[in-house]
Design an enzyme around this catalytic site. Structure first.
Site, PDB file in Angstrom:
ATOM      1  N   CYS A 124       0.817  -1.232   0.000  1.00  0.00           N
ATOM      2  CA  CYS A 124       0.000   0.000   0.000  1.00  0.00           C
ATOM      3  C   CYS A 124       0.844   1.273   0.000  1.00  0.00           C
ATOM      4  CB  CYS A 124      -0.926   0.006   1.212  1.00  0.00           C
ATOM      5  SG  CYS A 124      -1.897  -1.491   1.346  1.00  0.00           S
ATOM      6  N   HIS A 263      -3.427   7.003   3.587  1.00  0.00           N
ATOM      7  CA  HIS A 263      -3.818   5.729   2.981  1.00  0.00           C
ATOM      8  C   HIS A 263      -5.229   5.379   3.462  1.00  0.00           C
ATOM      9  CE1 HIS A 263      -3.948   1.746   1.548  1.00  0.00           C
ATOM     10  NE2 HIS A 263      -3.637   1.148   2.691  1.00  0.00           N
ATOM     11  N   ASN A 293     -10.104  -0.336   0.578  1.00  0.00           N
ATOM     12  CA  ASN A 293      -8.650  -0.243   0.508  1.00  0.00           C
ATOM     13  C   ASN A 293      -8.180  -0.727  -0.876  1.00  0.00           C
ATOM     14  OD1 ASN A 293      -5.891  -0.600   0.752  1.00  0.00           O
ATOM     15  ND2 ASN A 293      -5.995  -1.584   2.764  1.00  0.00           N
TER      16      ASN A 293
HETATM   17  O1  UT7 Z   1      -3.352  -1.481   3.759  1.00  0.00           O
HETATM   18  C1  UT7 Z   1      -3.058  -2.239   4.880  1.00  0.00           C
HETATM   19  C2  UT7 Z   1      -4.071  -3.319   4.900  1.00  0.00           C
HETATM   20  N1  UT7 Z   1      -4.637  -3.725   6.126  1.00  0.00           N
HETATM   21  C3  UT7 Z   1      -5.198  -2.942   7.066  1.00  0.00           C
HETATM   22  O2  UT7 Z   1      -5.154  -1.738   7.035  1.00  0.00           O
HETATM   23  C4  UT7 Z   1      -5.912  -3.650   8.132  1.00  0.00           C
HETATM   24  C5  UT7 Z   1      -5.855  -2.957   9.451  1.00  0.00           C
HETATM   25  N2  UT7 Z   1      -6.788  -3.609  10.391  1.00  0.00           N
HETATM   26  C6  UT7 Z   1      -8.097  -3.317  10.378  1.00  0.00           C
HETATM   27  O3  UT7 Z   1      -8.579  -2.497   9.622  1.00  0.00           O
HETATM   28  C7  UT7 Z   1      -8.951  -4.025  11.423  1.00  0.00           C
HETATM   29  O4  UT7 Z   1      -8.108  -4.778  12.271  1.00  0.00           O
HETATM   30  C8  UT7 Z   1     -10.015  -4.975  10.787  1.00  0.00           C
HETATM   31  C9  UT7 Z   1     -11.099  -4.131  10.151  1.00  0.00           C
HETATM   32  C10 UT7 Z   1      -9.394  -5.893   9.782  1.00  0.00           C
HETATM   33  C11 UT7 Z   1     -10.670  -5.794  11.885  1.00  0.00           C
HETATM   34  O5  UT7 Z   1     -11.224  -4.950  12.889  1.00  0.00           O
HETATM   35  P1  UT7 Z   1     -10.914  -5.220  14.417  1.00  0.00           P
HETATM   36  O6  UT7 Z   1     -11.664  -4.214  15.186  1.00  0.00           O
HETATM   37  O7  UT7 Z   1      -9.415  -5.239  14.584  1.00  0.00           O
HETATM   38  O8  UT7 Z   1     -11.535  -6.634  14.639  1.00  0.00           O
HETATM   39  P2  UT7 Z   1     -10.836  -7.990  15.097  1.00  0.00           P
HETATM   40  O9  UT7 Z   1      -9.982  -8.550  14.007  1.00  0.00           O
HETATM   41  O10 UT7 Z   1     -10.206  -7.776  16.454  1.00  0.00           O
HETATM   42  O11 UT7 Z   1     -12.085  -8.912  15.270  1.00  0.00           O
HETATM   43  C12 UT7 Z   1     -13.106  -8.630  16.236  1.00  0.00           C
HETATM   44  C13 UT7 Z   1     -14.234  -9.630  16.040  1.00  0.00           C
HETATM   45  C14 UT7 Z   1     -13.745 -11.074  15.924  1.00  0.00           C
HETATM   46  O12 UT7 Z   1     -14.695 -11.901  16.559  1.00  0.00           O
HETATM   47  P3  UT7 Z   1     -14.457 -12.469  18.041  1.00  0.00           P
HETATM   48  O13 UT7 Z   1     -13.190 -13.266  17.944  1.00  0.00           O
HETATM   49  O14 UT7 Z   1     -14.306 -11.247  18.903  1.00  0.00           O
HETATM   50  O15 UT7 Z   1     -15.681 -13.266  18.294  1.00  0.00           O
HETATM   51  C15 UT7 Z   1     -13.762 -11.348  14.451  1.00  0.00           C
HETATM   52  O16 UT7 Z   1     -13.920 -12.721  14.142  1.00  0.00           O
HETATM   53  O17 UT7 Z   1     -14.900  -9.361  14.815  1.00  0.00           O
HETATM   54  C16 UT7 Z   1     -14.976 -10.555  14.025  1.00  0.00           C
HETATM   55  N3  UT7 Z   1     -14.955 -10.197  12.629  1.00  0.00           N
HETATM   56  C17 UT7 Z   1     -16.078  -9.888  11.947  1.00  0.00           C
HETATM   57  N4  UT7 Z   1     -17.355  -9.847  12.305  1.00  0.00           N
HETATM   58  C18 UT7 Z   1     -18.263  -9.494  11.369  1.00  0.00           C
HETATM   59  C19 UT7 Z   1     -13.901 -10.072  11.800  1.00  0.00           C
HETATM   60  N5  UT7 Z   1     -14.306  -9.711  10.574  1.00  0.00           N
HETATM   61  C20 UT7 Z   1     -15.658  -9.608  10.646  1.00  0.00           C
HETATM   62  C21 UT7 Z   1     -16.640  -9.246   9.711  1.00  0.00           C
HETATM   63  N6  UT7 Z   1     -17.905  -9.197  10.115  1.00  0.00           N
HETATM   64  N7  UT7 Z   1     -16.333  -8.937   8.436  1.00  0.00           N
END
Ligand code: UT7
Length: 337
Positions: A124, A263, A293
């Protein structure tokens, strides 16, 4: 007659952006569509990421096709003929193929017969890496006009069975012409990497480590893998640090920022950077809601949309800042004219 990149007289020039362009495909992938194919909800996606929809190319379209559309716009905006280009640099993690480079394919489509063309890969952060390389060639007097492009077809490396990643990514392309001629002046560029974070965001198969095989396909190894929360923590830290570094390089500080183009990965990362840099909402560009993204295309498209908004004034200091897989990060200060 081909001029040759290294034949120009070496001297110091300012490097400026004299034209921009962008292209996003028409097909929209909405959150409600994703609700139908994975266990997610519009509410979760919007509250955790700020994304409402993203774009996707048709099956027969590849990265060089959309890169070419953005490039033609940038050339028109700069009023430049493709034969006046000395170099084409494309940043992408989704090249049409391993080789030839996507830059060579764009060169062919636009007829830039005098250009040297190559790709770079910094995920990115890639578009700002391109800007920095172009800046060095222009400043040294080794090139006059360079086409830089950030272009991605991420929909083809996204696993639409994985809710952790498929909600995030979209397709698009952005381009800019960096030139010795007068334009938006690049005051500084700053680049960084940390290979220790290589397993936080990666695509396991299709390269020499795991060549394509029935097994890699069965294990879905040709799709993006990501440790989202680890990348998130890195991102909020590096957005501030990288911004400060680019400002420091041109003797400016946080209070000199007139506009920030971050970004477009997640609205919460953008808001965090905004807070750390003491910026109000009106000073920060956001289009993550529309496109998600787009990796290397993110900053490139945002720069073109900022240019087209015609909201900035002469002398404004615009900061670009990105982070991505590698891990990589990059920033730049541009003086709007
Ligand atoms: O260009 C660089 C590319 N990458 C990034 O910029 C990614 C940076 N990270 C992020 O944007 C965030 O970490 C995410 C949007 C990917 C995830 O958000 P988060 O607040 O960090 O969520 P998490 O990964 O800690 O997950 C929280 C919960 C989990 O469930 P449990 O374990 O708490 O029961 C996940 O399984 O949310 C769940 N989850 C979802 N639920 C509904 C993860 N993805 C989803 C989804 N819909 N799409």
């Amino acid at each position: 007659m081909r001029q040759g990149l290294f034949n120009l007289k070496a001297s110091q020039y300012a490097a400026s952006i004299i034209g921009t362009g962008s292209y996003v495909p028409d097909t929209v992938i909405s959150n409600s569509y994703l609700e139908e194919i994975v266990d997610t909800s519009d509410k979760w996606i919007v509250s955790r990421t700020g994304i409402k929809e993203r774009r996707k190319v048709l099956d027969e379209i590849a990265t060089s096709d959309i890169a070419t559309k953005a490039a033609i716009q940038a050339l028109n905006d700069a009023n430049l003929d493709p034969i006046e280009l000395d170099m084409i640099i494309v940043a992408t993690v989704t090249p049409d193929m391993a080789f030839p480079s996507t830059a060579c394919l764009v060169q062919k489509s636009i007829g830039a017969i005098n250009a040297t063309a190559f790709d770079i890969e910094a995920a990115c952060s890639g578009f700002i890496y391109c800007l920095s390389i172009a800046e060095q060639f222009i400043k040294s007097g080794s090139a006059n006009n360079i086409l830089v492009i950030g272009a991605e077809v991420l929909s083809k490396i996204t696993d639409y069975k994985d809710r952790n990643t498929c909600i995030l990514f979209g397709d698009g392309a952005g381009a800019a012409i960096v030139s010795k001629s007068k334009g938006y002046q690049i005051l500084s560029t700053y680049l960084g990497s940390d290979g220790n974070g290589c397993d936080l965001l990666y695509l396991p198969a299709g390269g020499s480590r795991n060549p394509a095989s029935i097994e890699t396909i069965n294990k879905s190894m040709h799709y993006i893998k990501m440790e989202g929360s680890e990348v998130f923590k890195f991102a909020v830290r590096i957005m501030e640090t990288a911004t400060e570094k680019a400002l420091e390089l041109c003797n400016l500080n946080k209070s000199d920022i007139d506009y920030l183009i971050p970004h477009q990965a997640n609205i919460r990362i953008i808001e965090n950077a905004m807070k750390r840099l003491d910026l109000t909402e009106d000073k920060v560009f956001v289009n993550v809601d529309k496109y998600g993204n787009m990796s290397a295309a993110s900053i490139a498209v945002a720069l073109d949309e900022t240019n087209k908004m015609k909201r900035l004034s002469n002398g404004d200091n615009v900061v670009l800042v990105a982070f991505g897989g590698g891990l990589t990060w990059a920033s730049s200060v541009i003086r709007w004219l």
